[in-house]
Design an enzyme around this catalytic site. Sequence first.
Site, PDB file in Angstrom:
ATOM      1  N   HIS A 158       0.828  -1.201   0.000  1.00 27.75           N
ATOM      2  CA  HIS A 158       0.000   0.000   0.000  1.00 27.75           C
ATOM      3  C   HIS A 158       0.865   1.254   0.000  1.00 27.75           C
ATOM      4  O   HIS A 158       1.820   1.353   0.763  1.00 27.75           O
ATOM      5  CB  HIS A 158      -0.926  -0.004   1.228  1.00 27.75           C
ATOM      6  CG  HIS A 158      -1.791   1.196   1.306  1.00 27.75           C
ATOM      7  ND1 HIS A 158      -1.637   2.137   2.285  1.00 27.75           N
ATOM      8  CD2 HIS A 158      -2.797   1.623   0.522  1.00 27.75           C
ATOM      9  CE1 HIS A 158      -2.532   3.091   2.106  1.00 27.75           C
ATOM     10  NE2 HIS A 158      -3.247   2.790   1.040  1.00 27.75           N
ATOM     11  N   ASP A 191       7.607   6.611 -20.820  1.00 28.22           N
ATOM     12  CA  ASP A 191       7.709   6.652 -22.273  1.00 28.22           C
ATOM     13  C   ASP A 191       9.144   6.361 -22.685  1.00 28.22           C
ATOM     14  O   ASP A 191      10.038   6.217 -21.842  1.00 28.22           O
ATOM     15  CB  ASP A 191       7.179   7.973 -22.827  1.00 28.22           C
ATOM     16  CG  ASP A 191       7.964   9.204 -22.386  1.00 28.22           C
ATOM     17  OD1 ASP A 191       9.202   9.122 -22.204  1.00 28.22           O
ATOM     18  OD2 ASP A 191       7.341  10.270 -22.243  1.00 28.22           O
ATOM     19  N   ASP A 218      -4.751   3.588  -5.047  1.00 29.91           N
ATOM     20  CA  ASP A 218      -4.921   4.012  -3.656  1.00 29.91           C
ATOM     21  C   ASP A 218      -6.195   4.845  -3.494  1.00 29.91           C
ATOM     22  O   ASP A 218      -6.395   5.833  -4.199  1.00 29.91           O
ATOM     23  CB  ASP A 218      -3.698   4.824  -3.224  1.00 29.91           C
ATOM     24  CG  ASP A 218      -3.552   4.949  -1.722  1.00 29.91           C
ATOM     25  OD1 ASP A 218      -4.565   4.800  -1.005  1.00 29.91           O
ATOM     26  OD2 ASP A 218      -2.428   5.190  -1.269  1.00 29.91           O
ATOM     27  N   MET A 260       3.214  13.778 -15.842  1.00 33.74           N
ATOM     28  CA  MET A 260       4.232  14.820 -15.883  1.00 33.74           C
ATOM     29  C   MET A 260       3.683  16.029 -16.650  1.00 33.74           C
ATOM     30  O   MET A 260       3.299  15.905 -17.815  1.00 33.74           O
ATOM     31  CB  MET A 260       5.497  14.309 -16.578  1.00 33.74           C
ATOM     32  CG  MET A 260       6.597  15.344 -16.655  1.00 33.74           C
ATOM     33  SD  MET A 260       7.987  14.815 -17.687  1.00 33.74           S
ATOM     34  CE  MET A 260       8.744  13.601 -16.635  1.00 33.74           C
ATOM     35  N   TYR A 316      10.544  14.087 -11.715  1.00 35.52           N
ATOM     36  CA  TYR A 316      11.832  13.386 -11.688  1.00 35.52           C
ATOM     37  C   TYR A 316      12.272  13.085 -10.258  1.00 35.52           C
ATOM     38  O   TYR A 316      12.780  12.002  -9.968  1.00 35.52           O
ATOM     39  CB  TYR A 316      12.915  14.198 -12.393  1.00 35.52           C
ATOM     40  CG  TYR A 316      12.802  14.240 -13.905  1.00 35.52           C
ATOM     41  CD1 TYR A 316      12.398  13.127 -14.639  1.00 35.52           C
ATOM     42  CD2 TYR A 316      13.120  15.387 -14.599  1.00 35.52           C
ATOM     43  CE1 TYR A 316      12.303  13.169 -16.021  1.00 35.52           C
ATOM     44  CE2 TYR A 316      13.034  15.443 -15.987  1.00 35.52           C
ATOM     45  CZ  TYR A 316      12.631  14.328 -16.689  1.00 35.52           C
ATOM     46  OH  TYR A 316      12.547  14.368 -18.055  1.00 35.52           O
ATOM     47  N   TYR A 341       5.536  13.424 -23.085  1.00 37.12           N
ATOM     48  CA  TYR A 341       4.858  13.630 -21.798  1.00 37.12           C
ATOM     49  C   TYR A 341       3.877  12.487 -21.521  1.00 37.12           C
ATOM     50  O   TYR A 341       2.770  12.689 -21.044  1.00 37.12           O
ATOM     51  CB  TYR A 341       4.142  14.980 -21.758  1.00 37.12           C
ATOM     52  CG  TYR A 341       5.095  16.144 -21.725  1.00 37.12           C
ATOM     53  CD1 TYR A 341       5.698  16.541 -20.538  1.00 37.12           C
ATOM     54  CD2 TYR A 341       5.404  16.851 -22.885  1.00 37.12           C
ATOM     55  CE1 TYR A 341       6.585  17.613 -20.498  1.00 37.12           C
ATOM     56  CE2 TYR A 341       6.286  17.924 -22.854  1.00 37.12           C
ATOM     57  CZ  TYR A 341       6.874  18.294 -21.665  1.00 37.12           C
ATOM     58  OH  TYR A 341       7.751  19.351 -21.636  1.00 37.12           O
ATOM     59  N   ASN A 400       4.613   9.835 -19.526  1.00 36.55           N
ATOM     60  CA  ASN A 400       4.945   9.135 -18.283  1.00 36.55           C
ATOM     61  C   ASN A 400       3.769   9.201 -17.316  1.00 36.55           C
ATOM     62  O   ASN A 400       3.112  10.232 -17.199  1.00 36.55           O
ATOM     63  CB  ASN A 400       6.175   9.788 -17.641  1.00 36.55           C
ATOM     64  CG  ASN A 400       7.330   9.849 -18.585  1.00 36.55           C
ATOM     65  OD1 ASN A 400       7.811   8.831 -19.053  1.00 36.55           O
ATOM     66  ND2 ASN A 400       7.768  11.055 -18.917  1.00 36.55           N
TER      67      ASN A 400
END
Length: 144
Positions: free
Chosen positions: A22, A30, A66, A76, A116, A134, A136
């Site tokens: 958890h 990418d 979650d 991102m 990052y 973009y 990710n």
Amino acid sequence: MLKNIPPILSPELLKVLCEMGHSDRLIISDGNFPAESMGKNAIVIRCDGHGVPELLDAILTVFPLDTYVEKPVSLMEVMKGDTVETPIWDTYKEIIKKHDSRGAEAVGTIERFAFYEEAKKVYCIIATSEKALYANIMLQKGVI
């Protein structure tokens, strides 16, 4: 072979998803993401030849998001001044809606360099050949 497990989920990836607890987080990255340098303290799994959407869909069949946080999914943010379009985000939101009743409400964004920094703390980075920019996506694991 196992029943009801998407075949794109390798034994190695299934093991890692199962090991996660958890609040642990993973990134599906990418093809431009520095997975190896960001993942020095994480497990890095290569899924070359695959894109993020197909892996996201497969992972969310076995991975609960979650419910104790408002935004268990993070993208991102596009850098200011960058004119990149992100239609893949709409694809992600449709996939998430299929697996989580919150749909797009479960998705937030994180500034690029903050993303990052967070990437350095994740349990796992799944490196793909995704060509979209973009693309990710970070997922935070919930409970069953």
